[in-house]
Design an enzyme around this catalytic site. Sequence first.
Site, PDB file in Angstrom:
ATOM      1  N   ARG A  18      41.012  28.020  -0.144  1.00 52.19           N
ATOM      2  CA  ARG A  18      41.412  28.749  -1.334  1.00 52.19           C
ATOM      3  C   ARG A  18      42.917  28.679  -1.582  1.00 52.19           C
ATOM      4  O   ARG A  18      43.372  28.686  -2.732  1.00 52.19           O
ATOM      5  CB  ARG A  18      40.970  30.207  -1.208  1.00 52.19           C
ATOM      6  CG  ARG A  18      41.279  31.026  -2.449  1.00 52.19           C
ATOM      7  CD  ARG A  18      40.836  32.455  -2.299  1.00 52.19           C
ATOM      8  NE  ARG A  18      41.032  33.164  -3.557  1.00 52.19           N
ATOM      9  CZ  ARG A  18      42.179  33.702  -3.947  1.00 52.19           C
ATOM     10  NH1 ARG A  18      43.241  33.612  -3.170  1.00 52.19           N
ATOM     11  NH2 ARG A  18      42.272  34.319  -5.096  1.00 52.19           N
ATOM     12  N   CYS A  78      36.621  30.707   2.585  1.00 55.85           N
ATOM     13  CA  CYS A  78      35.622  31.486   3.308  1.00 55.85           C
ATOM     14  C   CYS A  78      34.758  32.301   2.352  1.00 55.85           C
ATOM     15  O   CYS A  78      35.235  32.810   1.338  1.00 55.85           O
ATOM     16  CB  CYS A  78      36.304  32.450   4.282  1.00 55.85           C
ATOM     17  SG  CYS A  78      37.027  31.642   5.710  1.00 55.85           S
ATOM     18  N   LYS A 103      50.080  30.599   9.572  1.00 54.02           N
ATOM     19  CA  LYS A 103      49.375  29.770   8.595  1.00 54.02           C
ATOM     20  C   LYS A 103      49.603  30.277   7.178  1.00 54.02           C
ATOM     21  O   LYS A 103      49.891  29.498   6.258  1.00 54.02           O
ATOM     22  CB  LYS A 103      47.875  29.770   8.897  1.00 54.02           C
ATOM     23  CG  LYS A 103      47.051  28.965   7.895  1.00 54.02           C
ATOM     24  CD  LYS A 103      45.569  29.267   7.977  1.00 54.02           C
ATOM     25  CE  LYS A 103      45.246  30.551   7.265  1.00 54.02           C
ATOM     26  NZ  LYS A 103      43.880  30.626   6.738  1.00 54.02           N
ATOM     27  N   ASN A 104      49.490  31.589   6.989  1.00 52.56           N
ATOM     28  CA  ASN A 104      49.574  32.155   5.642  1.00 52.56           C
ATOM     29  C   ASN A 104      50.994  32.173   5.091  1.00 52.56           C
ATOM     30  O   ASN A 104      51.197  32.510   3.920  1.00 52.56           O
ATOM     31  CB  ASN A 104      48.977  33.559   5.628  1.00 52.56           C
ATOM     32  CG  ASN A 104      47.467  33.536   5.804  1.00 52.56           C
ATOM     33  OD1 ASN A 104      46.815  32.529   5.527  1.00 52.56           O
ATOM     34  ND2 ASN A 104      46.907  34.639   6.277  1.00 52.56           N
ATOM     35  N   ARG A 131      40.503  26.423  11.313  1.00 56.49           N
ATOM     36  CA  ARG A 131      41.286  26.600  10.086  1.00 56.49           C
ATOM     37  C   ARG A 131      42.489  27.503  10.329  1.00 56.49           C
ATOM     38  O   ARG A 131      43.494  27.393   9.623  1.00 56.49           O
ATOM     39  CB  ARG A 131      40.425  27.209   8.980  1.00 56.49           C
ATOM     40  CG  ARG A 131      39.387  26.264   8.378  1.00 56.49           C
ATOM     41  CD  ARG A 131      38.669  26.934   7.211  1.00 56.49           C
ATOM     42  NE  ARG A 131      39.655  27.498   6.295  1.00 56.49           N
ATOM     43  CZ  ARG A 131      39.568  28.703   5.738  1.00 56.49           C
ATOM     44  NH1 ARG A 131      38.540  29.482   6.006  1.00 56.49           N
ATOM     45  NH2 ARG A 131      40.498  29.126   4.913  1.00 56.49           N
ATOM     46  N   ARG A 155      37.229  36.501  -4.629  1.00 52.21           N
ATOM     47  CA  ARG A 155      38.688  36.485  -4.593  1.00 52.21           C
ATOM     48  C   ARG A 155      39.159  35.775  -5.860  1.00 52.21           C
ATOM     49  O   ARG A 155      39.535  34.613  -5.830  1.00 52.21           O
ATOM     50  CB  ARG A 155      39.181  35.786  -3.321  1.00 52.21           C
ATOM     51  CG  ARG A 155      38.817  36.571  -2.065  1.00 52.21           C
ATOM     52  CD  ARG A 155      39.502  36.031  -0.846  1.00 52.21           C
ATOM     53  NE  ARG A 155      38.843  34.828  -0.351  1.00 52.21           N
ATOM     54  CZ  ARG A 155      39.255  34.162   0.725  1.00 52.21           C
ATOM     55  NH1 ARG A 155      40.316  34.553   1.387  1.00 52.21           N
ATOM     56  NH2 ARG A 155      38.615  33.085   1.135  1.00 52.21           N
ATOM     57  N   ASP A 190      42.474  41.052   7.850  1.00 53.80           N
ATOM     58  CA  ASP A 190      42.297  39.915   8.746  1.00 53.80           C
ATOM     59  C   ASP A 190      42.195  40.316  10.211  1.00 53.80           C
ATOM     60  O   ASP A 190      41.944  39.460  11.069  1.00 53.80           O
ATOM     61  CB  ASP A 190      43.457  38.926   8.577  1.00 53.80           C
ATOM     62  CG  ASP A 190      43.275  38.043   7.353  1.00 53.80           C
ATOM     63  OD1 ASP A 190      42.206  38.103   6.724  1.00 53.80           O
ATOM     64  OD2 ASP A 190      44.216  37.292   7.022  1.00 53.80           O
TER      65      ASP A 190
END
Length: 447
Positions: free
Chosen positions: A119, A143, A49-50, A427, A148, A335
Site C-alpha cells: 500500500r 495487508c 520500514k515506515n 515485508r 485503508r 502495529d
Amino acid sequence: MPDSLRFTEAVRFRRPPGERPSPDPLSMDKLKIEGGVPLRGEVPVAGAKNAALPILAAALLTDGELQVANVPQLADIATMAKLLRGMGVRVERSGTDVVVRADAVTSTEAPYELVKTMRASVLVLGPLVARFGRARVSLPGGCAIGARPVDQHIKGLELLGATIRIDHGYMVAEAPRLKGTRIVTDMVTVTGTENLMMAACLANGETVIENAAREPEVVDLANCLTAMGARIKGAGTDRIVIEGVQRLGGARHRVMPDRIETGTFLVAAAATGAFGAADVLLRDAAPQTLDAVLDKLREAGAVLEAGANSVRVRMDKRPRAVSLRTAPYPAFPTDMQAQFMALDAIGEGVGRITETIFENRFMHVLELQRLGAHVAIEGNTAVVQGVPALSGAKVMATDLRASASLVIAGLVASGETIVDRIYHLDRGYDRVEQRLAALGGRIERVK
C-alpha cells in the site's frame, strides 16, 4: 513537465545483490519454532520500514542524489526500489546504504502489479504530481487488515490544485504547478500526511496541514526533506506548515530506528520470561518513540532500562495480562496490538484489547486459538483470558503484525510450532529468525 518524459509500462528489473525479493504468495518458506527458552543477549534494531519507504519516494522530488543510510533489508523496501526503477530512477544498494537518483525519469506510472503488494506505493503520487505535473498510480493493496482508503490523499491534492480522476483502477492526477492551501484531513492518516507534505514542498506558496499525523516516521521524513532544502515547521504536531520552494536538492539522511521492531523484540523477551530469566538489550533503538508500549510492558511486570539509544528488558516470571486501546500516536500503536495479544495469552488474568484503527485486525485470533489461547471477540474488542501455557501447532500468518504475534506465541508454546505464509513477516522484519536465534530462541527458516 519535460518534453523528454515518456510514460511507459513498468518492466522487469534484476534485483541487486543483497536486496530482498518482493513478497511471493507462493513462497514455501516457513518458520519452525521450539518454545520454552528465555531470550538472552543483545541485538541491534534495524531502520524503520515506515520511515524508509516515504523517504525513498521523496527522491522523486529532486534530480539530485539522495543518500539514505540505515535502510532495512525487507521485501517492502525491495518493492519500492523496483517501483522506482520502473520509472527510470537509479537505485543502488550497499548493505544498509541506498543511493537514489531521479534525474532521468522515464515514466510517472506506478503499476498495479507492484502497488497491489504494498500500500505504501501510493507515496509516489504526491512527489510525481509536484515535480512532473502528472502521475498515474494504481489504487493500493497491501495487508488485508481493513479498509485503508486514499480519499484523504486525493482530497488534499485537489485542494493543492491537482485534477484527479479514477481511470480503470488508477488515480490519474495532473497539475501545471501545485498551489499552497489549507488542508484539514477528515481523519488522522500517516501516509496521507506524508504524501501531502511531500507534494507541498514544491507548491507555490504556503500549505498548512491540519489534523496531521504526529508519528515519528512523519518527523523523520520532514527531517530528510528539510535536508533537501524544504521549509517545514510543526512536524510531530497536528499542524504542519510547509513553505513551497522552486526545487529541492540532494541530501544524506539516516533512517530512524524501527519502533515497531523494537516493541516486538521487547514483547518477545518479556513473554519468554515465563520460563526463566529473560534479559535482552536492544541497541540502536529510539525508546523515546515507544512510551505507550513501554508503559504497558511495565504494567505486565517487565523491568525496563531505557537509554538514549538503547533499551533493556528483564523478566523472570509469567506476565500479567494488560488491557489496551489502539489510537494514533502518541497513544498505543495498532502495529503492536497483535504482539500484546500473544503476551496476554499466557498472562495472569484477563486483558481487553480494543482496536480502533483497522476494523479487520483480529484475524490472528483464530491462529492463536489453535495454539491454545483463550480469546473471545466482542465487537472491536478482544477479551483474552490468560492460560499458563500454549501448545505448539501449525498456524498461518494473515498479515505482517499477525505474523509477529504467532512467532512470539511459538516462542512460549510447548513443542513445535510451524508458522506458514511468512512472506508477510519478510515485508517488515529483517531476518527475524536469525536475530531471535542469536538471543537463544530455537527458531529456523525451513522450506
